[in-house]
Design a protein around this motif. Structure first.
Motif, PDB file in Angstrom:
ATOM      1  N   TYR A   3     -17.120 -12.714  49.308  1.00  0.00           N
ATOM      2  CA  TYR A   3     -18.295 -13.092  50.079  1.00  0.00           C
ATOM      3  C   TYR A   3     -19.520 -13.309  49.193  1.00  0.00           C
ATOM      4  N   ALA A   4     -19.572 -12.671  48.020  1.00  0.00           N
ATOM      5  CA  ALA A   4     -20.757 -12.746  47.165  1.00  0.00           C
ATOM      6  C   ALA A   4     -21.091 -14.177  46.741  1.00  0.00           C
ATOM      7  N   PRO A   5     -20.118 -14.968  46.225  1.00  0.00           N
ATOM      8  CA  PRO A   5     -20.462 -16.360  45.891  1.00  0.00           C
ATOM      9  C   PRO A   5     -20.899 -17.172  47.105  1.00  0.00           C
ATOM     10  N   VAL A   6     -20.340 -16.845  48.263  1.00  0.00           N
ATOM     11  CA  VAL A   6     -20.738 -17.553  49.484  1.00  0.00           C
ATOM     12  C   VAL A   6     -22.193 -17.254  49.809  1.00  0.00           C
ATOM     13  N   VAL A   7     -22.566 -15.972  49.719  1.00  0.00           N
ATOM     14  CA  VAL A   7     -23.949 -15.580  49.978  1.00  0.00           C
ATOM     15  C   VAL A   7     -24.898 -16.291  49.009  1.00  0.00           C
ATOM     16  N   SER A   8     -24.511 -16.332  47.737  1.00  0.00           N
ATOM     17  CA  SER A   8     -25.346 -16.993  46.739  1.00  0.00           C
ATOM     18  C   SER A   8     -25.478 -18.492  47.025  1.00  0.00           C
ATOM     19  N   GLY A   9     -24.355 -19.135  47.365  1.00  0.00           N
ATOM     20  CA  GLY A   9     -24.396 -20.562  47.667  1.00  0.00           C
ATOM     21  C   GLY A   9     -25.225 -20.867  48.900  1.00  0.00           C
ATOM     22  N   ASP A  21     -28.600 -23.142  49.409  1.00  0.00           N
ATOM     23  CA  ASP A  21     -28.707 -24.187  50.426  1.00  0.00           C
ATOM     24  C   ASP A  21     -29.959 -24.004  51.283  1.00  0.00           C
ATOM     25  N   ILE A  22     -30.254 -22.769  51.650  1.00  0.00           N
ATOM     26  CA  ILE A  22     -31.437 -22.509  52.475  1.00  0.00           C
ATOM     27  C   ILE A  22     -32.707 -22.870  51.711  1.00  0.00           C
ATOM     28  N   ASP A  23     -32.755 -22.529  50.420  1.00  0.00           N
ATOM     29  CA  ASP A  23     -33.920 -22.901  49.608  1.00  0.00           C
ATOM     30  C   ASP A  23     -34.090 -24.413  49.558  1.00  0.00           C
ATOM     31  N   GLU A  24     -32.975 -25.133  49.402  1.00  0.00           N
ATOM     32  CA  GLU A  24     -33.045 -26.597  49.373  1.00  0.00           C
ATOM     33  C   GLU A  24     -33.481 -27.148  50.728  1.00  0.00           C
ATOM     34  N   ILE A  25     -32.983 -26.541  51.793  1.00  0.00           N
ATOM     35  CA  ILE A  25     -33.346 -27.004  53.134  1.00  0.00           C
ATOM     36  C   ILE A  25     -34.834 -26.822  53.383  1.00  0.00           C
ATOM     37  N   GLU A  26     -35.391 -25.700  52.941  1.00  0.00           N
ATOM     38  CA  GLU A  26     -36.831 -25.471  53.118  1.00  0.00           C
ATOM     39  C   GLU A  26     -37.637 -26.565  52.426  1.00  0.00           C
ATOM     40  N   THR A  27     -37.205 -26.949  51.219  1.00  0.00           N
ATOM     41  CA  THR A  27     -37.895 -28.028  50.502  1.00  0.00           C
ATOM     42  C   THR A  27     -37.776 -29.343  51.257  1.00  0.00           C
ATOM     43  N   LEU A  37     -25.121 -25.754  58.718  1.00  0.00           N
ATOM     44  CA  LEU A  37     -25.165 -24.468  58.033  1.00  0.00           C
ATOM     45  C   LEU A  37     -25.274 -23.329  59.037  1.00  0.00           C
ATOM     46  N   SER A  38     -25.969 -23.550  60.123  1.00  0.00           N
ATOM     47  CA  SER A  38     -26.067 -22.516  61.170  1.00  0.00           C
ATOM     48  C   SER A  38     -24.690 -22.250  61.776  1.00  0.00           C
ATOM     49  N   ARG A  39     -23.901 -23.303  61.982  1.00  0.00           N
ATOM     50  CA  ARG A  39     -22.547 -23.117  62.501  1.00  0.00           C
ATOM     51  C   ARG A  39     -21.707 -22.304  61.522  1.00  0.00           C
ATOM     52  N   GLU A  40     -21.854 -22.581  60.235  1.00  0.00           N
ATOM     53  CA  GLU A  40     -21.098 -21.831  59.230  1.00  0.00           C
ATOM     54  C   GLU A  40     -21.536 -20.365  59.212  1.00  0.00           C
ATOM     55  N   MET A  41     -22.819 -20.117  59.419  1.00  0.00           N
ATOM     56  CA  MET A  41     -23.298 -18.734  59.427  1.00  0.00           C
ATOM     57  C   MET A  41     -22.798 -17.980  60.659  1.00  0.00           C
ATOM     58  N   VAL A  42     -22.626 -18.674  61.759  1.00  0.00           N
ATOM     59  CA  VAL A  42     -22.023 -18.034  62.938  1.00  0.00           C
ATOM     60  C   VAL A  42     -20.594 -17.597  62.610  1.00  0.00           C
ATOM     61  N   GLU A  43     -19.839 -18.486  61.938  1.00  0.00           N
ATOM     62  CA  GLU A  43     -18.470 -18.146  61.545  1.00  0.00           C
ATOM     63  C   GLU A  43     -18.465 -17.028  60.508  1.00  0.00           C
ATOM     64  N   VAL A  70     -26.135 -11.920  56.041  1.00  0.00           N
ATOM     65  CA  VAL A  70     -25.738 -13.020  56.925  1.00  0.00           C
ATOM     66  C   VAL A  70     -26.626 -13.053  58.159  1.00  0.00           C
ATOM     67  N   ASP A  71     -26.929 -11.875  58.716  1.00  0.00           N
ATOM     68  CA  ASP A  71     -27.860 -11.824  59.848  1.00  0.00           C
ATOM     69  C   ASP A  71     -29.216 -12.400  59.457  1.00  0.00           C
ATOM     70  N   GLY A  72     -29.660 -12.071  58.240  1.00  0.00           N
ATOM     71  CA  GLY A  72     -30.927 -12.617  57.766  1.00  0.00           C
ATOM     72  C   GLY A  72     -30.874 -14.130  57.602  1.00  0.00           C
ATOM     73  N   PHE A  73     -29.723 -14.636  57.141  1.00  0.00           N
ATOM     74  CA  PHE A  73     -29.576 -16.087  56.996  1.00  0.00           C
ATOM     75  C   PHE A  73     -29.676 -16.783  58.350  1.00  0.00           C
ATOM     76  N   ARG A  74     -29.026 -16.217  59.357  1.00  0.00           N
ATOM     77  CA  ARG A  74     -29.082 -16.832  60.686  1.00  0.00           C
ATOM     78  C   ARG A  74     -30.510 -16.865  61.213  1.00  0.00           C
ATOM     79  N   GLN A  75     -31.232 -15.759  61.025  1.00  0.00           N
ATOM     80  CA  GLN A  75     -32.609 -15.713  61.484  1.00  0.00           C
ATOM     81  C   GLN A  75     -33.473 -16.703  60.705  1.00  0.00           C
ATOM     82  N   ALA A  76     -33.236 -16.785  59.387  1.00  0.00           N
ATOM     83  CA  ALA A  76     -34.008 -17.721  58.560  1.00  0.00           C
ATOM     84  C   ALA A  76     -33.752 -19.155  58.996  1.00  0.00           C
ATOM     85  N   LEU A  77     -32.502 -19.481  59.289  1.00  0.00           N
ATOM     86  CA  LEU A  77     -32.176 -20.840  59.719  1.00  0.00           C
ATOM     87  C   LEU A  77     -32.790 -21.154  61.080  1.00  0.00           C
TER      88      LEU A  77
END
Length: 386
Positions: A202-208, A212-218, A234-240, A286-293
């Motif tokens: 899961y660690a490389p996934v979290v990093s990737g 992606d979120i940083d790029e999306i913000e830009t 990406l939100s769909r992937e975070m749900v999974e 992952v919960d934080g990623f969903r909220q951020a998205l």
């Protein structure tokens, strides 16, 4: 749960629900363990569903049977050994053969065949059935690929059934064979290693995803029109991803709750607690990623709305300016139309027309044109058309 007739053992011979200690001394190994350089082949499903099968005794690999039938035969001949069988998308007949040999529960076998199961841990007598959702990050398409792994853990066997490319179980097997003191602890040690590999994956996934979120913000603040679709995907992937990690927290806590009851080795208890800490941290990320998205999606919607409002305002302003220009043009057209009308009437050259031969006809026509034009100019000026 009924024991297998061919290889039954007294209940007092079982040290834990996963590991069995034989009542009689273990026979000598059939052949010496494979050297460290003899690494098992990668667990991939190119040739067939039986990816790798091996028998272990006291933490050492003693044989690598070429088929399931040979694995069963050697395990019957060596009751003190442990079988580790790896399958990739097995056929129904292969799983049914394993179920008959190892007394696997029909419901667990059905789940392993159908796949698409949520992560869970179930106990059927002396056998644990574990469903895990592994993940890996694909750099080129910038997406998360999920795989499903089913694990049967019994007193003297471990059976893994993979539905997907992740995780790399060949690395898990290699790690365990290089650590015989850990592998000696039995099937529960193999389960720990598999859990650890899934969680570490899961660690490389979290990093990737973080990248992606940083790029999306830009992209959001740059006004990229394609960013909304990327946020949604990406939100769909975070749900999974959340479905993969959140149940795993409860599963590991359930395992830890049974440490005392099933006599789990203290060293394994420490390792499993460490895995539980890592998966809890990952689940929180992952919960934080969903909220951020969700927040990014809200900001993007706000920015899109503001941009649309600005465009509508610009269109309205442009329309207003055009309307003002039309007013001016219409006003001057009306002013110029008056003398044109008078001149046109008196330029028809008819013999019988009023004031045609009047001495003051020409000055009167000029004066009439001036009065009409001046009157129209004053009217339009008061209405702010000019």
């Amino acid at each position: 749960m009924p024991q297998r007739r061919a290889r039954s053992a007294p209940k007092n011979a079982r040290k834990s629900v996963w590991r069995r200690t034989p009542a009689t001394p273990a026979p000598p190994p059939k052949r010496p363990p494979a050297p460290a350089a003899d690494v098992p082949p990668p667990e991939q499903s190119d040739a067939g569903s039986v990816v790798q099968a091996a028998l272990y005794r006291d933490g050492l690999r003693v044989s690598a049977p070429a088929s399931l039938a040979e694995t069963f035969r050697e395990l019957r001949e060596d009751p003190s050994g442990m079988a580790w069988i790896g399958l990739a998308r097995p056929t129904e007949s292969e799983l049914l053969t394993l179920a008959e040999e190892f007394d696997l529960h029909p419901l667990a076998v059905e789940d392993a065949l159908e796949a698409h199961q949520r992560p869970k841990l179930e106990r059927y007598g002396d056998t644990l059935f574990v469903v895990l959702s592994a993940a890996r990050y694909l750099d080129t398409p910038e997406e998360v690929d999920f795989g499903e792994l089913h694990v049967f853990v019994g007193p003297d066997f471990v059976i893994t059934v993979r539905h997907g490319a992740a995780p790399d179980l060949s690395a898990v097997r290699r790690r365990m064979e290089e650590s015989p003191e850990l592998l000696r602890l039995g099937p529960e040690a193999v389960l720990y290693a598999i859990l650890d590999a899934v969680v570490d994956g899961y660690a490389p996934v979290v990093s990737g995803v973080q990248t992606d979120i940083d790029e999306i913000e830009t992209e959001v603040f740059r006004g990229d029109p394609a960013v909304s679709r990327r946020i949604y995907e990406l939100s769909r992937e975070m749900v999974e991803f959340q479905r993969a990690t959140r149940p795993l927290v409860g599963m590991l806590h359930a395992l830890m709750a049974g440490f005392a009851k099933y006599g789990t080795d203290e060293e394994l208890q420490t390792y499993l607690r460490d895995v539980a800490d890592h998966v809890t941290h990952t689940s929180e990320q992952v919960d934080g990623f969903r909220q951020a998205l969700q927040d990014i999606l809200t900001v993007n919607a706000t920015l899109v709305t503001q941009q649309q409002n600005a465009e509508m305002r610009a269109l309205a302003e442009a329309g207003f300016e055009q309307n003002e220009e039309i007013k001016k043009i219409s006003s001057w057209a009306a002013i110029l139309f008056a003398p044109t009308l008078v001149g046109t009437i008196y330029g028809m050259n008819f013999d019988r027309m009023p004031e045609l031969h009047w001495v003051l006809g020409y000055p009167f026509a000029i004066l009439l044109m001036a009065v009409v034009c001046t009157s129209l100019y004053v009217v339009f000026k008061r209405k702010d058309w000019l």
